[in-house]
Motif scaffolding. Structure first.
Motif, PDB file in Angstrom:
ATOM      1  N   ALA A  26       0.448  -1.421   0.070  1.00 58.11           N
ATOM      2  CA  ALA A  26       0.279  -0.141  -0.100  1.00 58.11           C
ATOM      3  C   ALA A  26       1.006   1.295  -0.079  1.00 58.11           C
ATOM      4  N   VAL A  27       2.124   1.640   0.335  1.00 60.09           N
ATOM      5  CA  VAL A  27       2.738   2.197   0.400  1.00 60.09           C
ATOM      6  C   VAL A  27       3.517   2.995  -0.620  1.00 60.09           C
ATOM      7  N   PRO A  28       4.054   2.755  -1.560  1.00 60.24           N
ATOM      8  CA  PRO A  28       4.480   2.977  -2.962  1.00 60.24           C
ATOM      9  C   PRO A  28       3.241   3.425  -3.864  1.00 60.24           C
ATOM     10  N   LEU A  32       2.718   7.863  -4.821  1.00 60.92           N
ATOM     11  CA  LEU A  32       2.852   8.255  -6.047  1.00 60.92           C
ATOM     12  C   LEU A  32       1.587   9.119  -6.255  1.00 60.92           C
ATOM     13  N   ILE A  33       0.448   8.567  -5.605  1.00 65.54           N
ATOM     14  CA  ILE A  33      -0.773   9.683  -5.800  1.00 65.54           C
ATOM     15  C   ILE A  33      -1.113  10.154  -4.972  1.00 65.54           C
ATOM     16  N   ASN A  34      -1.267  10.136  -3.658  1.00 58.06           N
ATOM     17  CA  ASN A  34      -1.222  11.429  -2.647  1.00 58.06           C
ATOM     18  C   ASN A  34      -0.619  10.749  -1.146  1.00 58.06           C
TER      19      ASN A  34
END
Length: 112
Positions: A26-28, A32-34
């Motif tokens: 869930a981290v990358p 990248l998104i927010n």
């Protein structure tokens, strides 16, 4: 349930590994998104951690409930035999052996 220390440790390791993998997955995308979505990894970790615990707890409660049902059924079978006069425990268990259909009950009865 028949689980020993080895199985318990394996379960805890698998539970921790799955939770960490979900958090790392869930981290990358969240970075990248927010940047604020980064904090979604923590609830995901906690959710996976707790859901596996809750599943194991449900299975244990169901197992314990089934054992209690088996014991109460065994007691209903054995009480009339024990109340009869001139009966030995061996004779009672020998007659009960024919009436029991559950394999675990038979094994426990033979241990007595």
């Amino acid at each position: 349930m028949g689980y020993g220390d080895k199985e318990l440790i394996t379960f805890q390791k698998r539970r921790l590994r799955n939770s960490i993998l979900i958090m790392l997955a869930a981290v990358p995308p969240s970075l990248l998104i927010n940047k604020l979505w980064f904090f979604s990894a923590i609830p995901a970790f906690l959710y996976i951690w707790y859901s596996s615990y809750a599943k194991a707890k449900r299975e244990y409660k169901a197992f314990r409930f089934n054992k209690q049902i088996l014991f109460s059924r065994f007691m209903r079978l054995v009480m009339p035999y024990l109340k009869e006069k001139h009966n030995t425990n061996y004779g009672v268990f020998k007659r009960l052996h024919k009436r029991l259909d559950e394999k675990s009950e038979l094994k426990n009865l033979l241990k007595l």
